[in-house]
Motif scaffolding. Sequence first.
Motif, PDB file in Angstrom:
ATOM      1  N   LYS A  63       5.578  13.831  -2.566  1.00  0.00           N
ATOM      2  CA  LYS A  63       4.441  14.222  -3.401  1.00  0.00           C
ATOM      3  C   LYS A  63       3.157  14.134  -2.597  1.00  0.00           C
ATOM      4  CE  LYS A  63       6.605  11.865  -7.302  1.00  0.00           C
ATOM      5  NZ  LYS A  63       6.447  10.740  -8.215  1.00  0.00           N
ATOM      6  N   SER A  72       0.543  12.528  -3.665  1.00  0.00           N
ATOM      7  CA  SER A  72      -0.097  11.250  -3.960  1.00  0.00           C
ATOM      8  C   SER A  72       0.971  10.230  -4.341  1.00  0.00           C
ATOM      9  CB  SER A  72      -1.115  11.401  -5.095  1.00  0.00           C
ATOM     10  OG  SER A  72      -0.447  11.771  -6.291  1.00  0.00           O
ATOM     11  N   CYS A  73       0.569   8.998  -4.406  1.00  0.00           N
ATOM     12  CA  CYS A  73       1.503   7.919  -4.737  1.00  0.00           C
ATOM     13  C   CYS A  73       1.466   7.605  -6.216  1.00  0.00           C
ATOM     14  CB  CYS A  73       1.148   6.658  -3.951  1.00  0.00           C
ATOM     15  SG  CYS A  73       1.397   6.890  -2.191  1.00  0.00           S
ATOM     16  N   HIS A  75       9.164   3.181   4.780  1.00  0.00           N
ATOM     17  CA  HIS A  75       8.480   1.951   4.365  1.00  0.00           C
ATOM     18  C   HIS A  75       8.517   0.904   5.482  1.00  0.00           C
ATOM     19  CE1 HIS A  75      12.713   1.092   3.591  1.00  0.00           C
ATOM     20  NE2 HIS A  75      12.394  -0.164   3.830  1.00  0.00           N
ATOM     21  N   THR A  93       4.554   1.753   1.783  1.00  0.00           N
ATOM     22  CA  THR A  93       5.492   2.796   1.393  1.00  0.00           C
ATOM     23  C   THR A  93       4.793   4.127   1.652  1.00  0.00           C
ATOM     24  OG1 THR A  93       6.548   1.460  -0.312  1.00  0.00           O
ATOM     25  CG2 THR A  93       6.773   3.849  -0.517  1.00  0.00           C
ATOM     26  N   PRO A 151       0.461   8.922   1.011  1.00  0.00           N
ATOM     27  CA  PRO A 151       1.248  10.152   1.124  1.00  0.00           C
ATOM     28  C   PRO A 151       1.179  10.715   2.546  1.00  0.00           C
ATOM     29  CG  PRO A 151      -0.827  10.608   0.016  1.00  0.00           C
ATOM     30  CD  PRO A 151      -0.794   9.127   0.281  1.00  0.00           C
ATOM     31  N   GLU A 175       4.858   8.022   0.753  1.00  0.00           N
ATOM     32  CA  GLU A 175       5.368   9.023  -0.196  1.00  0.00           C
ATOM     33  C   GLU A 175       5.450  10.357   0.527  1.00  0.00           C
ATOM     34  OE1 GLU A 175       7.025  11.023  -2.571  1.00  0.00           O
ATOM     35  OE2 GLU A 175       6.585   9.128  -3.575  1.00  0.00           O
ATOM     36  N   GLU A 210       0.873  -1.176   0.000  1.00  0.00           N
ATOM     37  CA  GLU A 210       0.000   0.000   0.000  1.00  0.00           C
ATOM     38  C   GLU A 210       0.912   1.228   0.000  1.00  0.00           C
ATOM     39  OE1 GLU A 210      -3.509   2.011  -0.100  1.00  0.00           O
ATOM     40  OE2 GLU A 210      -3.343  -0.164  -0.117  1.00  0.00           O
ATOM     41  N   CYS A 211       0.501   2.283  -0.690  1.00  0.00           N
ATOM     42  CA  CYS A 211       1.262   3.532  -0.700  1.00  0.00           C
ATOM     43  C   CYS A 211       0.364   4.655  -0.193  1.00  0.00           C
ATOM     44  CB  CYS A 211       1.747   3.854  -2.111  1.00  0.00           C
ATOM     45  SG  CYS A 211       2.740   5.371  -2.193  1.00  0.00           S
TER      46      CYS A 211
END
Length: 189
Positions: free
Chosen positions: A186, A188-189, A157, A181, A50, A183, A47-48
Motif C-alpha cells: 500500500k 501508507s501504513c 521488517h 515494518t 511505505p 508496507e 515504526e511503519c
Amino acid sequence: MSVRRSLPALALLTAALVTGCSSADQQASGGGPLNGPDYADAGSGEECIPAKKGGSVAFGGDELHNYGSKAVTIDRVTLSKASGLRLVEAVIVSNSTALIGYGSGWPPDPEARSGPGVDWAHRRKAAGATLAPQPDNAKVANNLVLHLQVTAASGVHMAGVLVHYHVGGSDYVWHNVLGLTVETKKKSC
C-alpha cells in the motif's frame, strides 16, 4: 548488552536490571555508557514506512547519548532480526533541534536535512565514530540515521538497530526502542 572484558561498577548495576545472554564464556549484560535512563524501553515500539522492493528507507529517530565519563568508539551497526532489509549506510548527524526521523527514500527529506541545528553536511560514518561524554542536558545530539534498502516484496521488517561499540577494553551493544515494518503493498501504513 555488553560482553565483559572489564566491566565498571555502573555496568554491573545495570546488568542486574537487564536480562542478558551469554557468549563464549563471557557474561553479557545491559550495561554501557550509551544506555540511558529509559533503556528498559528498548524494543517496545514500531515504526511503519511505505516503500517498494528496491526502494530506500531513512530510519533516523535515534540518539546516541554517551552518559559515561570516557569517549566511546562505534565498531559497527547492524540490524536486529531483519527480513527483507539491507543496511546500506549508517551515519551520525550532529543535531541541536530535532532528530531526522523516518521516511521513504534516501537521502532523508530535504526539510529534515536542512532544518536549523541539523548538520547534515558534516555527517560522519557511524562505524569508527567516537562519541565524547555528554551531560544529561547536552545541547547537541548524536542522531543515528540509517539508509536501508528494501530487498523483498513482502514481510519486510526488523526488530531494531544494534550499535556495537567499545570503551577501553570493554565491548558493549546498544539497541534502540523502535522496530520497523515496511508496507510494500500500500502507499501508507
